[in-house]
Scaffold this active site. Structure first.
Site, PDB file in Angstrom:
ATOM      1  N   ASP A  78       7.548   0.098  -6.285  1.00 28.86           N
ATOM      2  CA  ASP A  78       6.187   0.240  -6.806  1.00 28.86           C
ATOM      3  C   ASP A  78       6.260   0.175  -8.329  1.00 28.86           C
ATOM      4  OD1 ASP A  78       3.408   1.088  -5.411  1.00 28.86           O
ATOM      5  OD2 ASP A  78       3.447   1.768  -7.495  1.00 28.86           O
ATOM      6  N   CYS A  94      -6.203  -3.054   3.475  1.00 28.49           N
ATOM      7  CA  CYS A  94      -7.281  -2.154   3.919  1.00 28.49           C
ATOM      8  C   CYS A  94      -8.616  -2.672   3.406  1.00 28.49           C
ATOM      9  CB  CYS A  94      -7.023  -0.721   3.467  1.00 28.49           C
ATOM     10  SG  CYS A  94      -6.850  -0.506   1.676  1.00 28.49           S
TER      11      CYS A  94
END
Length: 480
Positions: free
Chosen positions: A289, A395
């Site tokens: 990340d 999402c």
């Protein structure tokens, strides 16, 4: 006055509140609404279902996005204890939270999912009839959404409060849908939504007159519009709050003991930890990340769950491929074909998240993710071994970030082929990207709008759970 006295008096003399059985539809900029309408009323959809049905589905989507799902999904740490043992312990902890002696006395219903072996489901009670009081606190939209899923109001989320608010005051909490309330205001009449009543735990001066950042609970919710348990500090090593489609994505990836698996955009680490659990903590899970404090959070979660196979690095995954790195490099960048499986849970516009009563994003911002997703996808394909599995998920609800990305990937990478998904509890892919019926059946799109009228409490919770989800998309590829 006590809370009970205030409530009783208000029932007698105060104004009646409008019924909140349905929130207003999600608040979007007009250009974003028009864009989404063009997506859900594209030519392929219109040809298949007709204009009236397509428009009905679109309007249901806008309405359901502002509501929370009718249940809370918890992923159980089945590597540490059997599912039934975790279910019983969770029932006991939540009964204590409710001030009851036993789970039976608290009437707790915690169900196992019929098809997913590490999921527990708890029904959400709502929308409930809650009457407003005269003192009003305004919170940011993100904070308001958290309240609808069982959280208390934490102090940083409060943007306005009554001028003389003191700890112990009963207040009604409203969510600022368009982000227009000035921080420190004493009132706000802009576009907002009522989310419930609570008791202030801080004075106004503590919230807005301190030189230090405020922390802790600012309002303890006692009468939320949607009643669901608070999981703050509850069995942190045994249960993990995670949306059902996110849990499904881990199972679809199907990691096996001894494999080397990459989670490309890993924060906050729920899927990373799930991958390690599914592997029996045997092998290696690499989590990447770009943000340092998110990496720290992943490592904290791994430690709490007693997982040792996870290695997390602060690194830009678009640059994770290197032709110069040594084989089996321990740190990024990695040589091509370094991983047996890759999860690309891509950064996205997030338009499937629920509850989401409003976003101020422009159309340019909404459409900015597709190029980044393709860069990440290119890196993922290079890093994946031949015979390896790549799972792509988002999402969000747009075609550009979902089915269109699949169509692009199949054109761009002849080595990729779509694969069946297990479990497959969502809908098939959405029309509009030129994919064949066979290809659409291999995709998994969670579409709460398709069953929005049928997701009443009469249906068994285990049946509602598969339909009343966030908007989510999963594609599984094999590299040959």
């Amino acid at each position: 006055m006590t809370y009970a006295e205030v409530k009783a008096a208000w029932h007698v003399r105060a104004r009646n509140v409008m019924e909140m059985s349905v929130f207003p539809r999600i608040s979007l900029k007009p250009e974003v609404t028009d864009f989404l309408q063009s997506v859900f009323l594209n030519k392929e959809v219109l040809a298949a279902v007709g204009h009236q049905e397509a428009e009905s589905r679109f309007q249901k989507l806008l309405r359901c996005l502002s509501h929370p799902p009718s249940y809370t999904c918890v992923r159980a740490s089945t590597h540490l204890a059997p599912l039934e043992e975790i279910r019983l312990k969770l029932a006991e902890e939540l009964a204590k939270q409710m001030g009851q002696c036993s789970a039976e006395e608290a009437s707790l219903q915690i169900l196992t999912h019929p098809h997913i072996p590490d999921v527990l489901l708890l029904p959400v009670d709502g929308p409930r009839h809650v009457e407003q009081v005269s003192s009003e606190v305004v919170v940011g939209a993100q904070c308001g959404s958290a309240v609808l899923r069982g959280a208390h109001v934490f102090a940083p989320g409060i943007v306005a409060s009554p001028k003389y608010m003191k700890a112990g005051d009963v207040v009604s909490v409203f969510s600022d849908l368009e982000g227009r309330c000035t921080r420190g205001a004493t009132s706000f009449q802009g576009k907002r939504a009522f989310v419930g009543n609570g008791v202030a735990r801080m004075d106004r001066s503590s919230l807005f007159c301190s030189d230090e950042p405020v922390k802790g609970v600012g309002v303890q919710m006692v009468e939320p519009l949607y009643q669901s348990p608070s999981f703050d500090g509850v069995l942190p090593s045994l249960v993990f709050l995670q949306n059902l489609p996110s849990v499904v994505a881990g199972h679809v990836l199907g990691p096996r003991p001894g494999e080397r698996v990459l989670d490309m955009c890993a924060a906050p680490g729920g899927k990373t930890c799930h991958i390690a659990v599914l592997m029996g903590d045997q092998g290696k899970v690499v989590a990447l990340d770009r943000i340092r404090n998110k990496i720290d959070r992943i490592l904290e979660n791994a430690q709490a769950l007693q997982l040792r196979s996870i290695k997390a690095f602060c690194f830009n995954s678009t640059q994770a491929v290197s032709g110069d790195a040594a084989p089996q490099a321990e740190e990024p960048p990695y040589p091509p074909e370094s991983f047996d499986r890759v999860l690309l849970d891509a950064p996205c516009s997030g338009l499937g998240q629920r509850p989401n009563m409003g976003t101020t994003w422009s159309l340019k911002e909404i459409c900015s993710y597709q190029p980044l997703q393709r860069k990440l996808f290119q890196a993922a394909v290079k890093l994946l071994k031949r015979g390896g599995v790549l799972v792509y998920s988002t999402c969000t609800v747009t075609l550009a970030e979902n089915e269109e990305q699949v169509a692009w990937a199949l054109r761009t990478f002849p080595c990729l082929s779509l694969q069946p998904q297990e479990p497959h509890i969502g809908s098939e892919g959405m029309l509009g990207a030129g994919l064949s019926p066979e290809q659409l059946r291999l995709l998994q799109r969670f579409r709460p709008e398709l069953s929005w009228d049928q997701t009443g409490t009469a249906a068994p919770l285990s049946c509602r759970a598969d339909r009343d989800t966030i908007g989510f998309f999963i594609a599984k590829f094999l590299k040959t």
